[in-house]
Design a protein around this motif. Structure first.
Motif, PDB file in Angstrom:
ATOM      1  N   TYR A  40      17.434 -11.632 -25.356  1.00  0.00           N
ATOM      2  CA  TYR A  40      17.812 -10.523 -26.221  1.00  0.00           C
ATOM      3  C   TYR A  40      19.287 -10.650 -26.582  1.00  0.00           C
ATOM      4  O   TYR A  40      20.082 -11.202 -25.836  1.00  0.00           O
ATOM      5  CB  TYR A  40      17.535  -9.171 -25.556  1.00  0.00           C
ATOM      6  N   GLY A  41      19.627 -10.154 -27.763  1.00  0.00           N
ATOM      7  CA  GLY A  41      21.007 -10.233 -28.226  1.00  0.00           C
ATOM      8  C   GLY A  41      21.817  -9.020 -27.805  1.00  0.00           C
ATOM      9  O   GLY A  41      21.277  -8.003 -27.368  1.00  0.00           O
ATOM     10  N   ARG A  42      23.120  -9.155 -27.937  1.00  0.00           N
ATOM     11  CA  ARG A  42      24.038  -8.054 -27.660  1.00  0.00           C
ATOM     12  C   ARG A  42      24.926  -7.840 -28.878  1.00  0.00           C
ATOM     13  O   ARG A  42      25.344  -8.791 -29.536  1.00  0.00           O
ATOM     14  CB  ARG A  42      24.945  -8.356 -26.464  1.00  0.00           C
ATOM     15  N   GLN A  43      25.233  -6.582 -29.170  1.00  0.00           N
ATOM     16  CA  GLN A  43      26.169  -6.255 -30.233  1.00  0.00           C
ATOM     17  C   GLN A  43      27.495  -5.813 -29.598  1.00  0.00           C
ATOM     18  O   GLN A  43      27.564  -5.543 -28.405  1.00  0.00           O
ATOM     19  CB  GLN A  43      25.624  -5.169 -31.157  1.00  0.00           C
ATOM     20  N   ILE A  44      28.515  -5.766 -30.430  1.00  0.00           N
ATOM     21  CA  ILE A  44      29.849  -5.489 -29.927  1.00  0.00           C
ATOM     22  C   ILE A  44      30.440  -4.281 -30.633  1.00  0.00           C
ATOM     23  O   ILE A  44      30.190  -4.037 -31.817  1.00  0.00           O
ATOM     24  CB  ILE A  44      30.767  -6.722 -30.098  1.00  0.00           C
ATOM     25  N   SER A  45      31.205  -3.503 -29.888  1.00  0.00           N
ATOM     26  CA  SER A  45      31.960  -2.370 -30.421  1.00  0.00           C
ATOM     27  C   SER A  45      33.428  -2.627 -30.108  1.00  0.00           C
ATOM     28  O   SER A  45      33.766  -3.032 -28.997  1.00  0.00           O
ATOM     29  CB  SER A  45      31.489  -1.057 -29.782  1.00  0.00           C
ATOM     30  N   LEU A  46      34.287  -2.384 -31.087  1.00  0.00           N
ATOM     31  CA  LEU A  46      35.668  -2.833 -31.010  1.00  0.00           C
ATOM     32  C   LEU A  46      36.642  -1.732 -31.382  1.00  0.00           C
ATOM     33  O   LEU A  46      36.376  -0.914 -32.272  1.00  0.00           O
ATOM     34  CB  LEU A  46      35.886  -4.007 -31.979  1.00  0.00           C
ATOM     35  N   GLY A  55      24.962 -10.284 -40.234  1.00  0.00           N
ATOM     36  CA  GLY A  55      26.129 -11.059 -40.612  1.00  0.00           C
ATOM     37  C   GLY A  55      26.491 -12.211 -39.707  1.00  0.00           C
ATOM     38  O   GLY A  55      27.518 -12.854 -39.908  1.00  0.00           O
ATOM     39  N   GLY A  56      25.664 -12.527 -38.710  1.00  0.00           N
ATOM     40  CA  GLY A  56      25.987 -13.594 -37.782  1.00  0.00           C
ATOM     41  C   GLY A  56      25.249 -14.887 -38.058  1.00  0.00           C
ATOM     42  O   GLY A  56      24.492 -15.001 -39.027  1.00  0.00           O
ATOM     43  N   VAL A  57      25.441 -15.864 -37.175  1.00  0.00           N
ATOM     44  CA  VAL A  57      24.881 -17.196 -37.379  1.00  0.00           C
ATOM     45  C   VAL A  57      23.814 -17.561 -36.344  1.00  0.00           C
ATOM     46  O   VAL A  57      23.240 -18.651 -36.405  1.00  0.00           O
ATOM     47  CB  VAL A  57      25.993 -18.268 -37.351  1.00  0.00           C
ATOM     48  N   SER A  58      23.541 -16.700 -35.392  1.00  0.00           N
ATOM     49  CA  SER A  58      22.553 -17.008 -34.363  1.00  0.00           C
ATOM     50  C   SER A  58      21.147 -17.034 -34.961  1.00  0.00           C
ATOM     51  O   SER A  58      20.859 -16.381 -35.966  1.00  0.00           O
ATOM     52  CB  SER A  58      22.614 -15.976 -33.236  1.00  0.00           C
ATOM     53  N   GLN A  59      20.271 -17.796 -34.289  1.00  0.00           N
ATOM     54  CA  GLN A  59      18.910 -17.984 -34.769  1.00  0.00           C
ATOM     55  C   GLN A  59      17.915 -17.562 -33.690  1.00  0.00           C
ATOM     56  O   GLN A  59      18.273 -17.298 -32.550  1.00  0.00           O
ATOM     57  CB  GLN A  59      18.683 -19.449 -35.145  1.00  0.00           C
ATOM     58  N   GLY A  60      16.646 -17.511 -34.071  1.00  0.00           N
ATOM     59  CA  GLY A  60      15.583 -17.242 -33.116  1.00  0.00           C
ATOM     60  C   GLY A  60      15.527 -15.798 -32.682  1.00  0.00           C
ATOM     61  O   GLY A  60      15.778 -14.876 -33.457  1.00  0.00           O
ATOM     62  N   ALA A  61      15.232 -15.579 -31.393  1.00  0.00           N
ATOM     63  CA  ALA A  61      15.066 -14.228 -30.865  1.00  0.00           C
ATOM     64  C   ALA A  61      16.330 -13.403 -30.971  1.00  0.00           C
ATOM     65  O   ALA A  61      16.275 -12.175 -30.997  1.00  0.00           O
ATOM     66  CB  ALA A  61      14.609 -14.293 -29.406  1.00  0.00           C
ATOM     67  N   VAL A  62      17.476 -14.076 -31.024  1.00  0.00           N
ATOM     68  CA  VAL A  62      18.759 -13.367 -31.094  1.00  0.00           C
ATOM     69  C   VAL A  62      19.393 -13.538 -32.469  1.00  0.00           C
ATOM     70  O   VAL A  62      20.616 -13.471 -32.614  1.00  0.00           O
ATOM     71  CB  VAL A  62      19.720 -13.845 -29.985  1.00  0.00           C
ATOM     72  N   ASN A  70      24.779 -12.124 -32.680  1.00  0.00           N
ATOM     73  CA  ASN A  70      24.716 -12.019 -31.221  1.00  0.00           C
ATOM     74  C   ASN A  70      26.047 -12.436 -30.613  1.00  0.00           C
ATOM     75  O   ASN A  70      26.531 -13.540 -30.836  1.00  0.00           O
ATOM     76  CB  ASN A  70      23.602 -12.908 -30.669  1.00  0.00           C
ATOM     77  N   VAL A  71      26.637 -11.530 -29.819  1.00  0.00           N
ATOM     78  CA  VAL A  71      27.940 -11.809 -29.191  1.00  0.00           C
ATOM     79  C   VAL A  71      27.832 -11.894 -27.675  1.00  0.00           C
ATOM     80  O   VAL A  71      28.842 -11.901 -26.974  1.00  0.00           O
ATOM     81  CB  VAL A  71      28.973 -10.734 -29.587  1.00  0.00           C
ATOM     82  N   GLY A  72      26.603 -11.976 -27.158  1.00  0.00           N
ATOM     83  CA  GLY A  72      26.396 -11.949 -25.718  1.00  0.00           C
ATOM     84  C   GLY A  72      26.692 -13.267 -25.041  1.00  0.00           C
ATOM     85  O   GLY A  72      25.959 -14.245 -25.214  1.00  0.00           O
ATOM     86  N   LEU A  73      27.755 -13.305 -24.262  1.00  0.00           N
ATOM     87  CA  LEU A  73      28.105 -14.507 -23.523  1.00  0.00           C
ATOM     88  C   LEU A  73      27.055 -14.819 -22.468  1.00  0.00           C
ATOM     89  O   LEU A  73      26.930 -15.962 -22.028  1.00  0.00           O
ATOM     90  CB  LEU A  73      29.477 -14.346 -22.865  1.00  0.00           C
ATOM     91  N   GLY A  74      26.285 -13.831 -22.037  1.00  0.00           N
ATOM     92  CA  GLY A  74      25.271 -14.038 -21.019  1.00  0.00           C
ATOM     93  C   GLY A  74      23.899 -14.354 -21.576  1.00  0.00           C
ATOM     94  O   GLY A  74      22.944 -14.520 -20.806  1.00  0.00           O
ATOM     95  N   SER A  75      23.770 -14.464 -22.879  1.00  0.00           N
ATOM     96  CA  SER A  75      22.480 -14.790 -23.473  1.00  0.00           C
ATOM     97  C   SER A  75      22.266 -16.297 -23.429  1.00  0.00           C
ATOM     98  O   SER A  75      23.171 -17.068 -23.112  1.00  0.00           O
ATOM     99  CB  SER A  75      22.419 -14.295 -24.925  1.00  0.00           C
ATOM    100  N   ALA A  76      21.042 -16.709 -23.780  1.00  0.00           N
ATOM    101  CA  ALA A  76      20.731 -18.135 -23.817  1.00  0.00           C
ATOM    102  C   ALA A  76      21.065 -18.757 -25.164  1.00  0.00           C
ATOM    103  O   ALA A  76      20.680 -19.891 -25.444  1.00  0.00           O
ATOM    104  CB  ALA A  76      19.251 -18.331 -23.494  1.00  0.00           C
ATOM    105  N   ASP A  77      21.787 -18.057 -25.974  1.00  0.00           N
ATOM    106  CA  ASP A  77      22.159 -18.506 -27.310  1.00  0.00           C
ATOM    107  C   ASP A  77      23.115 -19.698 -27.244  1.00  0.00           C
ATOM    108  O   ASP A  77      23.783 -19.937 -26.228  1.00  0.00           O
ATOM    109  CB  ASP A  77      22.825 -17.334 -28.051  1.00  0.00           C
TER     110      ASP A  77
END
Length: 250
Positions: free
Chosen positions: A240-246, A21-28, A32-39
């Motif tokens: 690598y991507g990160r998912q979020i739990s809320l 359901g997200g908009v990120s492309q490529g490897a992630v 992807n919600v990772g603020l520390g990723s290269a996204d």
């Protein structure tokens, strides 16, 4: 967008989100919600906004700079750039949405409905081993919760069949008296299969919580649904991507 929910937390605004359901492309690619990723930061911001709206529309998303620690803090109004170094947070304030990022580690969501107190913890092996779950329960109790009333849901994380560790890893637990046969199954020579979810549940029980709902969903094997640090490493991916739990209070 896929939002996995726990029956044990019915009536509480919460969700374990994956990569759909997200908009990120490529490897992630995906959510992807990772603020520390290269996204692309704009893609990450859009994904975070979509995730928050899917669980508690209008709430303020509050997160952490996660460091695999046992530290738990009370959620505040800090800016994302000022996130505290910690791995769990709690609140009794409506309108705050607590967010924990994972990519194989166990996300744990806690709620004492009667007290109106919720919490979220990032429980990798190191955080669980050093007490992040117990710290979360203790912080909730300071806000009026009671351990025997708390429900804890353990979200998607790497499963025992996918989590190979060596003997040195296992010895940490043995020497600390934290070894249990169910947490480690013998694998190939000199290696073991570690059950992170079962170990996290063990530590939650040690904090006095009796209602525990492990969802038993393997992030490593479900590539179309979840990000996985270990899978990305095995595939030699650059990122690598990160998912979020809320979880939050209405």
């Amino acid at each position: 967008m896929e939002v996995v929910r726990s029956a044990g937390l019915a009536g509480v605004a919460h969700g374990f989100l994956g990569r759909r359901g997200g908009v990120s492309q490529g490897a992630v690619a995906g959510l992807n919600v990772g603020l520390g990723s290269a996204d692309d930061p704009a893609a990450v911001a859009e994904n975070r906004a979509r995730a928050a709206a899917a669980v508690l529309p209008g709430a303020r998303l509050v997160g952490l700079y996660q460091v695999h620690s046992p530290t738990c803090v009370v959620a505040g109004d800090w800016a994302e750039a000022d996130r505290p170094h910690a791995d769990a947070l709690v609140t009794d304030r409506p309108g705050l949405l607590l967010g924990i990022l994972t990519a194989d580690c166990a996300p744990v969501l806690f709620a004492d409905v009667a007290a109106g107190v919720v919490g979220a913890a990032h429980a990798g092996w190191k955080g669980a081993f050093t007490g992040v779950c117990e710290a979360t329960v203790a912080a909730m109790e300071k806000l009026g919760a009671r351990a025997e009333r708390i429900t804890a849901a353990i979200g998607p994380c790497i499963a025992q069949s996918s989590y190979e560790v060596d003997e040195t890893f296992r010895q940490r637990f043995v020497q600390a008296g934290e070894w249990q046969e169910t947490h480690f199954l013998l694998g190939r020579e000199g290696h073991w299969q570690f059950d992170l979810s079962a170990y996290v549940a063990h530590r939650i029980r040690a904090a006095g919580v009796v209602r525990i709902d492990p969802l038993n969903i393997d992030t490593y094997l479900n590539e179309d649904r979840f990000f996985s640090f270990r899978r990305s490493t095995h595939q030699a991916c650059a990122d690598y991507g990160r998912q979020i739990s809320l979880i939050g209070l209405d």
